[in-house]
Enzyme design. Structure first.
Site, PDB file in Angstrom:
ATOM      1  CG  ASP A 277     -67.557 -34.667  37.732  1.00 30.08           C
ATOM      2  OD1 ASP A 277     -67.015 -33.819  36.992  1.00 30.08           O
ATOM      3  OD2 ASP A 277     -68.793 -34.733  37.896  1.00 30.08           O
TER       4      ASP A 277
ATOM      5  CG  HIS B  66     -69.384 -63.459  28.435  1.00 28.52           C
ATOM      6  ND1 HIS B  66     -68.028 -63.580  28.558  1.00 28.52           N
ATOM      7  CD2 HIS B  66     -69.762 -64.299  27.450  1.00 28.52           C
ATOM      8  CE1 HIS B  66     -67.590 -64.479  27.678  1.00 28.52           C
ATOM      9  NE2 HIS B  66     -68.622 -64.921  26.990  1.00 28.52           N
TER      10      HIS B  66
END
Length: 158
Positions: free
Chosen positions: A125, A76
């Site tokens: 990364d 939600h």
């Protein structure tokens, strides 16, 4: 045995929360990334080529928390009231903690888990150039132990 809430005899569904009361919710999730000790020292010294690893990971994790319902199909959209992402350094790891708060009808565990995951992925990364071996592999680097540390649910608001 408990039943699955997102699946019934008609198929997949988003769980109905309209009948639930609005309640303060908090979830805390943690996880670790294992890195070479030399990489940890580069991060601490601010000497990585891509910039401030920790600040970037915090921003990425917060953004991920906000985008959780876009990433996980049955989550939600939740009006968040706060997100904090912090880091602790070990000799060969960084542990990320993500705390998410909201006052709503459903919990924020998935948001906390998403925030930790993306923060750790961002660290990877940003340091992958120094983590790779001569064959371009990552023999030491790994993300591990992502889990919900705790969740809290307060009293329903009037």
């Amino acid at each position: 045995m408990k039943e699955l809430t997102h699946v019934d005899d008609r198929g997949v569904k988003m769980v109905e929360v309209g009948h639930k009361g609005v309640v303060f919710r908090k979830a805390v999730a943690k996880g670790r990334i294992r890195l070479r000790p030399e990489t940890i020292e580069l991060i601490k010294a601010g000497k990585t080529k891509k910039g401030n690893v920790i600040a970037t990971a915090q921003i990425a994790g917060i953004l991920a928390v906000k985008k959780t319902p876009e990433l996980i199909p049955l989550c939600h959209p939740i009006p968040l009231t706060g997100v904090d992402i912090t880091f602790e350094f070990g000799e060969d790891y960084i542990e990320a903690t993500c705390e998410v708060r909201a006052t709503y009808k459903t919990g924020v565990e998935m948001e906390a888990l998403t925030g930790v995951s993306v923060a750790l992925l961002t660290i990877w990364d940003m340091v992958k150039a120094v983590e790779k071996d001569e064959k371009g592999q990552y023999p030491f680097t790994r993300i591990e132990d992502i889990h919900v540390v705790r969740k809290e649910k307060g009293q329903a608001l009037q």
